[in-house]
Design a protein around this motif. Sequence first.
Motif, PDB file in Angstrom:
ATOM      1  N   ALA A   1      15.264 -55.677 -28.583  1.00 57.68           N
ATOM      2  CA  ALA A   1      15.670 -55.324 -29.952  1.00 57.68           C
ATOM      3  C   ALA A   1      16.221 -53.901 -29.984  1.00 57.68           C
ATOM      4  N   VAL A   2      15.560 -52.993 -29.272  1.00 54.25           N
ATOM      5  CA  VAL A   2      16.036 -51.603 -29.206  1.00 54.25           C
ATOM      6  C   VAL A   2      17.360 -51.546 -28.454  1.00 54.25           C
ATOM      7  N   ALA A   3      17.433 -52.239 -27.320  1.00 60.32           N
ATOM      8  CA  ALA A   3      18.658 -52.227 -26.518  1.00 60.32           C
ATOM      9  C   ALA A   3      19.840 -52.782 -27.300  1.00 60.32           C
ATOM     10  N   ALA A   4      19.611 -53.839 -28.054  1.00 62.57           N
ATOM     11  CA  ALA A   4      20.686 -54.435 -28.858  1.00 62.57           C
ATOM     12  C   ALA A   4      21.137 -53.487 -29.961  1.00 62.57           C
ATOM     13  N   CYS A   5      20.182 -52.762 -30.536  1.00 63.26           N
ATOM     14  CA  CYS A   5      20.520 -51.776 -31.566  1.00 63.26           C
ATOM     15  C   CYS A   5      21.394 -50.676 -30.977  1.00 63.26           C
ATOM     16  N   LEU A   6      21.054 -50.187 -29.791  1.00 61.60           N
ATOM     17  CA  LEU A   6      21.870 -49.170 -29.139  1.00 61.60           C
ATOM     18  C   LEU A   6      23.280 -49.689 -28.879  1.00 61.60           C
ATOM     19  N   GLU A   7      23.370 -50.933 -28.416  1.00 60.84           N
ATOM     20  CA  GLU A   7      24.681 -51.507 -28.133  1.00 60.84           C
ATOM     21  C   GLU A   7      25.527 -51.615 -29.401  1.00 60.84           C
ATOM     22  N   ARG A   8      24.908 -51.956 -30.520  1.00 59.75           N
ATOM     23  CA  ARG A   8      25.655 -52.056 -31.780  1.00 59.75           C
ATOM     24  C   ARG A   8      26.304 -50.722 -32.151  1.00 59.75           C
ATOM     25  N   HIS A   9      25.658 -49.636 -31.738  1.00 57.19           N
ATOM     26  CA  HIS A   9      26.174 -48.304 -32.060  1.00 57.19           C
ATOM     27  C   HIS A   9      26.892 -47.665 -30.876  1.00 57.19           C
ATOM     28  N   ARG A  10      27.248 -48.506 -29.886  1.00 61.34           N
ATOM     29  CA  ARG A  10      27.984 -48.066 -28.696  1.00 61.34           C
ATOM     30  C   ARG A  10      27.242 -46.987 -27.924  1.00 61.34           C
ATOM     31  N   ILE A  11      25.908 -47.018 -27.995  1.00 62.95           N
ATOM     32  CA  ILE A  11      25.084 -46.058 -27.269  1.00 62.95           C
ATOM     33  C   ILE A  11      24.744 -46.641 -25.911  1.00 62.95           C
ATOM     34  N   VAL A  12      25.030 -45.896 -24.855  1.00 62.29           N
ATOM     35  CA  VAL A  12      24.732 -46.323 -23.483  1.00 62.29           C
ATOM     36  C   VAL A  12      23.477 -45.607 -22.996  1.00 62.29           C
ATOM     37  N   TYR A  13      22.522 -46.373 -22.502  1.00 58.76           N
ATOM     38  CA  TYR A  13      21.253 -45.825 -22.010  1.00 58.76           C
ATOM     39  C   TYR A  13      21.300 -45.611 -20.502  1.00 58.76           C
ATOM     40  N   SER A  14      21.840 -46.564 -19.784  1.00 66.22           N
ATOM     41  CA  SER A  14      22.033 -46.536 -18.327  1.00 66.22           C
ATOM     42  C   SER A  14      20.731 -46.712 -17.550  1.00 66.22           C
ATOM     43  N   ASP A  15      19.763 -45.815 -17.711  1.00 60.66           N
ATOM     44  CA  ASP A  15      18.574 -45.815 -16.847  1.00 60.66           C
ATOM     45  C   ASP A  15      17.467 -46.717 -17.375  1.00 60.66           C
ATOM     46  N   TRP A  16      17.805 -47.988 -17.644  1.00 64.71           N
ATOM     47  CA  TRP A  16      16.765 -48.951 -18.006  1.00 64.71           C
ATOM     48  C   TRP A  16      15.940 -49.238 -16.751  1.00 64.71           C
ATOM     49  N   SER A  17      14.651 -48.990 -16.819  1.00 64.17           N
ATOM     50  CA  SER A  17      13.780 -49.254 -15.669  1.00 64.17           C
ATOM     51  C   SER A  17      12.335 -49.319 -16.150  1.00 64.17           C
ATOM     52  N   TYR A  18      11.421 -49.472 -15.210  1.00 63.04           N
ATOM     53  CA  TYR A  18      10.018 -49.675 -15.552  1.00 63.04           C
ATOM     54  C   TYR A  18       9.407 -48.523 -16.357  1.00 63.04           C
ATOM     55  N   SER A  19       9.717 -47.296 -15.974  1.00 59.47           N
ATOM     56  CA  SER A  19       8.982 -46.147 -16.513  1.00 59.47           C
ATOM     57  C   SER A  19       9.486 -45.668 -17.862  1.00 59.47           C
ATOM     58  N   ASN A  20      10.544 -46.256 -18.389  1.00 61.06           N
ATOM     59  CA  ASN A  20      11.142 -45.745 -19.613  1.00 61.06           C
ATOM     60  C   ASN A  20      10.774 -46.525 -20.863  1.00 61.06           C
ATOM     61  N   ALA A  21       9.717 -47.294 -20.765  1.00 60.26           N
ATOM     62  CA  ALA A  21       9.207 -47.988 -21.958  1.00 60.26           C
ATOM     63  C   ALA A  21       7.703 -48.212 -21.804  1.00 60.26           C
ATOM     64  N   PHE A  22       6.987 -48.109 -22.910  1.00 57.70           N
ATOM     65  CA  PHE A  22       5.555 -48.411 -22.952  1.00 57.70           C
ATOM     66  C   PHE A  22       5.358 -49.730 -23.694  1.00 57.70           C
ATOM     67  N   TRP A  23       4.171 -50.335 -23.508  1.00 54.49           N
ATOM     68  CA  TRP A  23       3.860 -51.531 -24.284  1.00 54.49           C
ATOM     69  C   TRP A  23       2.402 -51.538 -24.697  1.00 54.49           C
ATOM     70  N   ASP A  24       2.163 -52.162 -25.818  1.00 55.21           N
ATOM     71  CA  ASP A  24       0.828 -52.264 -26.405  1.00 55.21           C
ATOM     72  C   ASP A  24       0.229 -53.612 -26.034  1.00 55.21           C
ATOM     73  N   PRO A  25      -0.879 -53.643 -25.274  1.00 57.62           N
ATOM     74  CA  PRO A  25      -1.445 -54.924 -24.836  1.00 57.62           C
ATOM     75  C   PRO A  25      -2.109 -55.726 -25.950  1.00 57.62           C
ATOM     76  N   LEU A  26      -2.239 -55.142 -27.142  1.00 55.57           N
ATOM     77  CA  LEU A  26      -2.850 -55.870 -28.257  1.00 55.57           C
ATOM     78  C   LEU A  26      -1.790 -56.436 -29.204  1.00 55.57           C
ATOM     79  N   THR A  27      -0.825 -55.612 -29.599  1.00 60.18           N
ATOM     80  CA  THR A  27       0.214 -56.093 -30.515  1.00 60.18           C
ATOM     81  C   THR A  27       1.446 -56.589 -29.768  1.00 60.18           C
ATOM     82  N   HIS A  28       1.562 -56.199 -28.489  1.00 54.63           N
ATOM     83  CA  HIS A  28       2.687 -56.599 -27.628  1.00 54.63           C
ATOM     84  C   HIS A  28       4.018 -56.055 -28.131  1.00 54.63           C
ATOM     85  N   ALA A  29       3.938 -54.866 -28.754  1.00 53.70           N
ATOM     86  CA  ALA A  29       5.132 -54.129 -29.131  1.00 53.70           C
ATOM     87  C   ALA A  29       5.514 -53.206 -27.977  1.00 53.70           C
ATOM     88  N   ALA A  30       6.747 -52.755 -27.982  1.00 53.77           N
ATOM     89  CA  ALA A  30       7.226 -51.837 -26.941  1.00 53.77           C
ATOM     90  C   ALA A  30       7.722 -50.557 -27.593  1.00 53.77           C
TER      91      ALA A  30
END
Length: 389
Positions: free
Chosen positions: A159-188
Amino acid sequence: MTSPVGDWPLPSVVPLGTLGPLGTPLSKGDGQSKSVSPLTQHQGWLAKLYNGPLDTAATTRLDTLVALPGAASDTDCALLRSSTSWPVARITDQGATVGCVIPTAPPNFRVTIQASATSSLDKHLEIDWLAMPDATLVGRGVRAPSPQERLKVCRSVVAVAACLERHRIVYSDWSYSNAFWDPLTHAAYVIDVDGCGQGTMPNIFQPNWEDPLTPRGTAADGGADRFRVALLTARCLTGVREAWDAVHVLPTACDRAGAPGLSDVLLDMLLAADRRHRPTLDTLHSVMLGRPYFRLKVDRVSVASPAAAPPQADAAPAHQNAAAGPPVTVPPTSGVPAAQPTGTAHSPSAPAGGQQPTTGGPGGSPAGTATVVALLLLVLFVVVFITLT
């Protein structure tokens, strides 16, 4: 729009000296920043200081990011504020840009990890952990997510990545360490977004995150983001770290998560022979929400079988989809196949027209072998006939 820690109370450009004393750094020398420290006079906010002052172009890029939520739709603004460490201010020192102000990640993304039999560690739960078998998480004291919960975490990142793409924002370094997740709500929660930019950006990636259609030294764009987000999703959905092992089990993982059509769009993003044919991140997110994937024909590439791989290279399993045409054998590169269009594969010894010489084993062609056998039988018949007469 209010972030999880409230509204930023100061202007969008602030001198370092007006921020008050900085707390104990949470990290040092991490990537392009020399430190990330709490603002003791502004609870819930962090000062991220860069290794050196930004130039004019980078300063303009950062200002664009700071201003973007205010110009976005309410939905996109709320998403950026709640699910990312979006910068709210640029920090200056003697007129030079030296850092930015970002929100602290909400506490629900922190967990206690069992570091050993006698010790534990409180830390942010990086999405890295999802690219591992359930047993590994359980062994560290983290409840293993169900297939549906894995899908929910991935959907939050996409959802975040798609939002960035809509605004022509390039992230490039998508990888393991650049996002956290909640093991209870399963949000990122996506971090390091202050390094993004519109249009194209330096092609930054971690080992085994190289896009085969975006060579080193070329700029990263939305096409590179599509590939890396799809790869991150595939790894986290399957719990398999090796890219092409994850590709093979992806359809099964998607079925178990209740999203059988999801594997088609992910495989098109990962294996498209032409980067322009990679489905958009909005398309990926739509399919993750249960909507149909109206698939156009996308030629895919495959990876070399162990027998075809160079002796010094790690062999990667082959993948073939019936809709993609005949397989193409290509050597693995950094765990990712080099891109070649699907179609008729020609061996180095094949004639120019693509017709392979037919062999019947070491003795030559089937026609030649049959001729030899017929002659032998004729000789044998003549010998027997002479003997009998």
